[in-house]
Design an enzyme around this catalytic site. Structure first.
Site, PDB file in Angstrom:
ATOM      1  N   ASP A 118       1.339  61.147  80.904  1.00 57.56           N
ATOM      2  CA  ASP A 118       1.943  61.686  82.144  1.00 57.56           C
ATOM      3  C   ASP A 118       2.159  63.000  81.698  1.00 57.56           C
ATOM      4  O   ASP A 118       2.324  63.724  83.043  1.00 57.56           O
ATOM      5  CB  ASP A 118       3.145  60.929  82.418  1.00 57.56           C
ATOM      6  CG  ASP A 118       3.087  59.735  82.865  1.00 57.56           C
ATOM      7  OD1 ASP A 118       2.190  59.420  83.498  1.00 57.56           O
ATOM      8  OD2 ASP A 118       4.133  58.775  82.578  1.00 57.56           O
ATOM      9  N   TYR A 225       2.544  61.399  92.510  1.00 55.38           N
ATOM     10  CA  TYR A 225       3.760  61.069  92.077  1.00 55.38           C
ATOM     11  C   TYR A 225       5.023  61.905  92.526  1.00 55.38           C
ATOM     12  O   TYR A 225       5.044  62.954  92.553  1.00 55.38           O
ATOM     13  CB  TYR A 225       3.694  61.079  90.342  1.00 55.38           C
ATOM     14  CG  TYR A 225       4.937  60.840  89.576  1.00 55.38           C
ATOM     15  CD1 TYR A 225       5.172  59.639  89.225  1.00 55.38           C
ATOM     16  CD2 TYR A 225       5.784  61.881  89.253  1.00 55.38           C
ATOM     17  CE1 TYR A 225       6.399  59.464  88.481  1.00 55.38           C
ATOM     18  CE2 TYR A 225       7.043  61.576  88.541  1.00 55.38           C
ATOM     19  CZ  TYR A 225       7.302  60.235  88.152  1.00 55.38           C
ATOM     20  OH  TYR A 225       8.415  59.881  87.371  1.00 55.38           O
TER      21      TYR A 225
END
Length: 228
Positions: A118, A225
């Protein structure tokens, strides 16, 4: 510069809050690129007594232009990174336990799962050892140079941190807050990697397709996201 000094002070105070420093073992800086000035923590000043006005302002040659204290002893490393990478707005150095353990072992922090992916596109690299001449010479500047050498042509915001061999982690970001955020993540994934390798010493790295998905959905051109 007062606004930037406040941001750098707040970012430095986040280091003990997130458990990244013991005593005075850490520093955060940020750059004002229009003015060519960097704000950085003073050297050896305890977090418990540090104030906003204790932050030191230096030019790109490391000369103090504002402040009553000496700047961090790592200032030359920060300046080298700012000079090489225009995308950087903040830099942080700590001796956080698990990231430093990988540095002392001389090993990159392996990308083993999606938490790592991430934030870091691949392993978090470890530099080579500095030579005796590099250490005895301009040590802090040469630390910056070996970080730059290790990153090569990598986009630094895709790999927002590194461990310097037998020394410790450096992280960076768009600003001081972002740099500290990445330093916190680096410490967490360093701890996760240590635990995971202890459970399964033969553990393979994260699959490329899974790493690509997690990194790109957060940082790619079509990232989705979070909130706009």
């Amino acid at each position: 510069m007062q606004k930037l000094k406040q941001q750098v002070f707040d970012a430095n105070m986040d280091l003990p809050r997130y458990g990244l420093v013991t005593f005075t073992w850490g520093n955060v800086s940020a750059i004002d690129r229009e003015r060519g000035l960097v704000v950085i923590k003073p050297s050896g000043v305890a977090y418990e007594t540090m104030k906003v006005d204790d932050m030191v302002v230096v030019d790109m040659d490391g000369k103090v232009v504002e402040g009553r204290y000496r700047p961090s002893s790592d200032t030359a490393t920060h300046l080298a990174l700012y000079q090489r990478y225009p995308s950087l707005g903040g830099v942080v150095h700590t001796h956080s336990t698990h990231a430093t353990a990988w540095a002392q072992a001389g090993m990159a922090i392996p990308a083993l799962g999606t938490t790592h992916a991430d934030y870091f596109f691949g392993d978090i690299p470890c530099t080579r050892a500095l030579s005796e001449e590099e250490v005895q010479g301009e040590y802090e500047l040469n630390t910056g140079k070996v970080i730059i050498e290790t990153l090569g042509e990598v986009e630094p915001l895709h790999t927002p941190g590194i461990v310097v061999y037998q020394h410790g982690p450096f992280a960076w970001g768009k600003d001081a807050h972002d740099a500290v955020h990445n330093a916190v993540v680096m410490e967490e994934v360093a701890r996760m990697a240590w635990i995971a390798r202890g459970i399964n010493p033969g553990l393979n790295p994260i699959d490329d397709y899974l790493m690509n998905k997690h990194f790109m959905r957060k940082h790619g051109p079509n990232a989705y996201y979070g909130q706009k």
